[in-house]
Design a protein around this motif. Structure first.
Motif, PDB file in Angstrom:
ATOM      1  N   UNK A   1       0.828  -1.197   0.000  1.00  0.00           N
ATOM      2  CA  UNK A   1       0.000   0.000   0.000  1.00  0.00           C
ATOM      3  C   UNK A   1       0.869   1.256   0.000  1.00  0.00           C
ATOM      4  N   UNK A   2       1.917   1.263   0.790  1.00  0.00           N
ATOM      5  CA  UNK A   2       2.823   2.415   0.842  1.00  0.00           C
ATOM      6  C   UNK A   2       3.583   2.551  -0.478  1.00  0.00           C
ATOM      7  N   UNK A   3       3.932   1.443  -1.076  1.00  0.00           N
ATOM      8  CA  UNK A   3       4.635   1.501  -2.365  1.00  0.00           C
ATOM      9  C   UNK A   3       3.748   2.127  -3.439  1.00  0.00           C
ATOM     10  N   UNK A   4       2.456   1.879  -3.364  1.00  0.00           N
ATOM     11  CA  UNK A   4       1.562   2.476  -4.357  1.00  0.00           C
ATOM     12  C   UNK A   4       1.454   3.982  -4.194  1.00  0.00           C
ATOM     13  N   UNK A   5       1.752   4.499  -3.011  1.00  0.00           N
ATOM     14  CA  UNK A   5       1.750   5.950  -2.797  1.00  0.00           C
ATOM     15  C   UNK A   5       2.837   6.605  -3.655  1.00  0.00           C
ATOM     16  N   UNK A   6       3.910   5.873  -3.922  1.00  0.00           N
ATOM     17  CA  UNK A   6       4.996   6.422  -4.733  1.00  0.00           C
ATOM     18  C   UNK A   6       4.598   6.560  -6.198  1.00  0.00           C
ATOM     19  N   UNK A   7       3.505   5.954  -6.610  1.00  0.00           N
ATOM     20  CA  UNK A   7       3.059   6.094  -7.991  1.00  0.00           C
ATOM     21  C   UNK A   7       2.430   7.463  -8.254  1.00  0.00           C
ATOM     22  N   UNK A   8       1.924   8.110  -7.229  1.00  0.00           N
ATOM     23  CA  UNK A   8       1.271   9.406  -7.420  1.00  0.00           C
ATOM     24  C   UNK A   8       2.250  10.482  -7.909  1.00  0.00           C
TER      25      UNK A   8
END
Length: 95
Positions: free
Chosen positions: A48-55
């Protein structure tokens, strides 16, 4: 030491309970959970935290161009390898 002198405290059985929610506990309050639940939660948190880096990537992708696309593909590949590793180890099985 000063707090012990000036603070008025009371000790009773209800304060010694595991949870002070107003409902008396029944049986032992020490319950052991399967470690798999914690592993599942940690893996979910990591992905979930890794997906924050996609923003931030999505914000600047037009400015950077193909370099950003290559970098995000490498990032997603590493993320996918981590997912495969967790799946292979059985950390994603909800048993």
């Amino acid at each position: 030491m000063v707090a012990k002198i000036f603070v008025k405290g009371s000790k009773n059985k209800a304060k010694g309970e595991a949870y002070e929610c107003g409902i008396p506990t029944v049986g032992p309050s020490w319950v052991q959970f399967n470690v798999g639940y914690y592993l599942f939660a940690l893996i979910f948190l990591i992905f979930d935290v890794e997906l924050v880096f996609l923003y931030p990537w999505a914000v600047v992708v037009k400015k950077v161009g193909l370099l950003a696309l290559g970098e995000i593909l490498v990032f997603l590949f590493i993320l996918f390898l981590g997912f495969l590793y967790a799946h292979k180890k059985g950390a994603l099985k909800w048993v």
